[in-house]
Design a protein around this motif. Sequence first.
Motif, PDB file in Angstrom:
ATOM      1  N   ASP A  12      80.935  37.855 -58.404  1.00 24.65           N
ATOM      2  CA  ASP A  12      79.504  38.531 -57.871  1.00 24.65           C
ATOM      3  C   ASP A  12      78.936  37.758 -56.804  1.00 24.65           C
ATOM      4  OD1 ASP A  12      76.891  39.238 -57.946  1.00 24.65           O
ATOM      5  OD2 ASP A  12      76.872  39.303 -60.120  1.00 24.65           O
ATOM      6  N   ARG A  13      79.239  38.145 -55.608  1.00 31.25           N
ATOM      7  CA  ARG A  13      78.835  37.540 -54.397  1.00 31.25           C
ATOM      8  C   ARG A  13      77.206  37.483 -54.159  1.00 31.25           C
ATOM      9  NH1 ARG A  13      82.638  34.133 -53.113  1.00 31.25           N
ATOM     10  NH2 ARG A  13      84.816  35.171 -52.877  1.00 31.25           N
ATOM     11  N   TYR A  14      76.446  38.995 -54.839  1.00 34.27           N
ATOM     12  CA  TYR A  14      74.970  38.612 -54.783  1.00 34.27           C
ATOM     13  C   TYR A  14      74.528  37.375 -55.635  1.00 34.27           C
ATOM     14  CZ  TYR A  14      70.279  39.837 -55.029  1.00 34.27           C
ATOM     15  OH  TYR A  14      68.822  39.919 -55.068  1.00 34.27           O
ATOM     16  N   LYS A  15      75.104  37.099 -56.762  1.00 36.24           N
ATOM     17  CA  LYS A  15      74.745  36.205 -57.630  1.00 36.24           C
ATOM     18  C   LYS A  15      74.893  34.544 -57.187  1.00 36.24           C
ATOM     19  CE  LYS A  15      75.584  36.175 -62.223  1.00 36.24           C
ATOM     20  NZ  LYS A  15      76.491  35.909 -63.455  1.00 36.24           N
ATOM     21  N   THR A  16      76.020  34.698 -56.358  1.00 33.29           N
ATOM     22  CA  THR A  16      76.376  33.109 -55.996  1.00 33.29           C
ATOM     23  C   THR A  16      76.289  32.804 -54.376  1.00 33.29           C
ATOM     24  OG1 THR A  16      78.677  33.946 -55.562  1.00 33.29           O
ATOM     25  CG2 THR A  16      78.254  32.942 -57.659  1.00 33.29           C
ATOM     26  N   LYS A  17      75.430  33.816 -53.841  1.00 34.75           N
ATOM     27  CA  LYS A  17      75.122  33.822 -52.457  1.00 34.75           C
ATOM     28  C   LYS A  17      74.681  32.563 -51.862  1.00 34.75           C
ATOM     29  CE  LYS A  17      70.786  36.423 -52.667  1.00 34.75           C
ATOM     30  NZ  LYS A  17      69.860  35.421 -52.356  1.00 34.75           N
ATOM     31  N   ASP A  18      73.805  31.756 -52.853  1.00 36.75           N
ATOM     32  CA  ASP A  18      73.186  30.676 -52.368  1.00 36.75           C
ATOM     33  C   ASP A  18      74.153  29.444 -52.406  1.00 36.75           C
ATOM     34  OD1 ASP A  18      70.911  31.928 -52.115  1.00 36.75           O
ATOM     35  OD2 ASP A  18      70.300  31.496 -54.304  1.00 36.75           O
ATOM     36  N   LEU A  19      75.400  29.439 -53.019  1.00 39.52           N
ATOM     37  CA  LEU A  19      76.186  28.513 -53.073  1.00 39.52           C
ATOM     38  C   LEU A  19      77.117  28.507 -51.937  1.00 39.52           C
ATOM     39  CD1 LEU A  19      77.405  29.044 -56.908  1.00 39.52           C
ATOM     40  CD2 LEU A  19      75.700  27.401 -56.306  1.00 39.52           C
ATOM     41  N   THR A  20      76.438  28.091 -50.708  1.00 41.33           N
ATOM     42  CA  THR A  20      77.271  27.729 -49.526  1.00 41.33           C
ATOM     43  C   THR A  20      77.399  26.506 -48.991  1.00 41.33           C
ATOM     44  OG1 THR A  20      75.030  28.033 -48.313  1.00 41.33           O
ATOM     45  CG2 THR A  20      76.178  30.201 -48.542  1.00 41.33           C
ATOM     46  N   HIS A  21      76.934  25.412 -49.969  1.00 44.16           N
ATOM     47  CA  HIS A  21      77.195  24.129 -49.379  1.00 44.16           C
ATOM     48  C   HIS A  21      76.959  23.081 -50.608  1.00 44.16           C
ATOM     49  CE1 HIS A  21      72.883  23.039 -49.540  1.00 44.16           C
ATOM     50  NE2 HIS A  21      72.740  24.276 -49.354  1.00 44.16           N
ATOM     51  N   LEU A  22      77.293  21.939 -50.497  1.00 48.31           N
ATOM     52  CA  LEU A  22      77.354  20.947 -51.622  1.00 48.31           C
ATOM     53  C   LEU A  22      75.976  20.686 -52.174  1.00 48.31           C
ATOM     54  CD1 LEU A  22      80.100  18.443 -50.115  1.00 48.31           C
ATOM     55  CD2 LEU A  22      80.513  20.174 -52.172  1.00 48.31           C
ATOM     56  N   GLY A  23      75.075  20.728 -51.404  1.00 46.17           N
ATOM     57  CA  GLY A  23      73.677  20.451 -51.817  1.00 46.17           C
ATOM     58  C   GLY A  23      73.167  21.555 -53.058  1.00 46.17           C
ATOM     59  N   ALA A  24      73.676  22.924 -52.693  1.00 42.98           N
ATOM     60  CA  ALA A  24      73.278  23.948 -53.674  1.00 42.98           C
ATOM     61  C   ALA A  24      73.975  23.825 -54.921  1.00 42.98           C
ATOM     62  CB  ALA A  24      73.894  25.255 -52.928  1.00 42.98           C
ATOM     63  N   PHE A  25      74.954  23.454 -54.812  1.00 47.44           N
ATOM     64  CA  PHE A  25      75.930  22.936 -56.214  1.00 47.44           C
ATOM     65  C   PHE A  25      75.157  21.769 -57.059  1.00 47.44           C
ATOM     66  CE2 PHE A  25      79.207  25.373 -54.132  1.00 47.44           C
ATOM     67  CZ  PHE A  25      79.903  25.977 -55.263  1.00 47.44           C
ATOM     68  N   HIS A  26      74.749  20.831 -56.308  1.00 47.29           N
ATOM     69  CA  HIS A  26      74.104  19.723 -56.543  1.00 47.29           C
ATOM     70  C   HIS A  26      72.742  20.102 -57.455  1.00 47.29           C
ATOM     71  CE1 HIS A  26      71.960  15.683 -56.817  1.00 47.29           C
ATOM     72  NE2 HIS A  26      71.010  16.324 -56.302  1.00 47.29           N
ATOM     73  N   ASN A  27      71.882  21.046 -56.748  1.00 46.83           N
ATOM     74  CA  ASN A  27      70.802  21.629 -57.275  1.00 46.83           C
ATOM     75  C   ASN A  27      71.174  22.344 -58.542  1.00 46.83           C
ATOM     76  OD1 ASN A  27      69.285  20.358 -55.170  1.00 46.83           O
ATOM     77  ND2 ASN A  27      69.399  22.271 -53.994  1.00 46.83           N
ATOM     78  N   TRP A  28      72.067  22.879 -58.409  1.00 42.04           N
ATOM     79  CA  TRP A  28      72.395  23.903 -59.765  1.00 42.04           C
ATOM     80  C   TRP A  28      72.676  22.901 -60.822  1.00 42.04           C
ATOM     81  CZ3 TRP A  28      77.958  26.765 -60.140  1.00 42.04           C
ATOM     82  CH2 TRP A  28      78.009  27.458 -61.476  1.00 42.04           C
ATOM     83  N   VAL A  29      73.547  21.711 -60.686  1.00 45.09           N
ATOM     84  CA  VAL A  29      73.813  20.703 -61.771  1.00 45.09           C
ATOM     85  C   VAL A  29      72.360  20.156 -62.271  1.00 45.09           C
ATOM     86  CG1 VAL A  29      74.593  18.574 -62.284  1.00 45.09           C
ATOM     87  CG2 VAL A  29      75.967  20.421 -61.001  1.00 45.09           C
TER      88      VAL A  29
END
Length: 223
Positions: A12-29
């Motif tokens: 689902d590229r629309y759902k995960t479109k923000d996960l383009t860099h490590l900082g975005a994953f950090h924010n998710w966590v």
Amino acid sequence: MYLSRVQIDINDRYKTKDLTHLGAFHNWVEQSFPTEISTGQRSRHLWRIDVLAGKEYLLVLSESKPDLGLLETYGVPGTAIIKSYTKFLADIHEGQLMQFRLTANPTHTVTRPGKKQGRVMPHVTVAQQRQWLIERAEKSGFQLIEQVPENNPEQPATLAFDIVNREWPMLHRKVGRGVRLSCVTFEGLLRVSDIDDFKHTLTNGLGREKAFGMGLMTVIPEA
């Protein structure tokens, strides 16, 4: 402590479109722990991305339980699981043989003439990255296992671990240009040599950039 996992919804590229860099994953966590945010008492969360059988997973080690729904923000619905890690840690014993997986940021410090602080630089070759782990094993509470080829026992022993992935993911900083971090995944066999040091490694991580998906080692006891 708790070990949590969720399958990332890469289809689902629309759902995960923000996960383009490590900082975005950090924010998710970080956003998966709303109680810590509301109380202002944040603890360290180790995490990494695993790729297994063509699927990508977010793995998180934490002192408190994440919110299951928030952990699935970018995940496949129904795939988030949380398991207690405390009993597993308590059952580890000295001399135990284990399979391990570690994603880390192997670096070294280069001294600079006239400067008090050295410059942190990534190790870039496979040999350098392997040596980085070898040099940290003993003080991290484990020994890397030596192996001899079964069909040629006269050959010199080698250490039973490999580098299974090397990449340079992007980290966008708040100020200045983004940087790419060396991200290396090791897999192999180890033997626990010091209980306290080993548990510290498992719960506090190994190496730099722990906030950005590096340093988490997981282990599975050998039967």
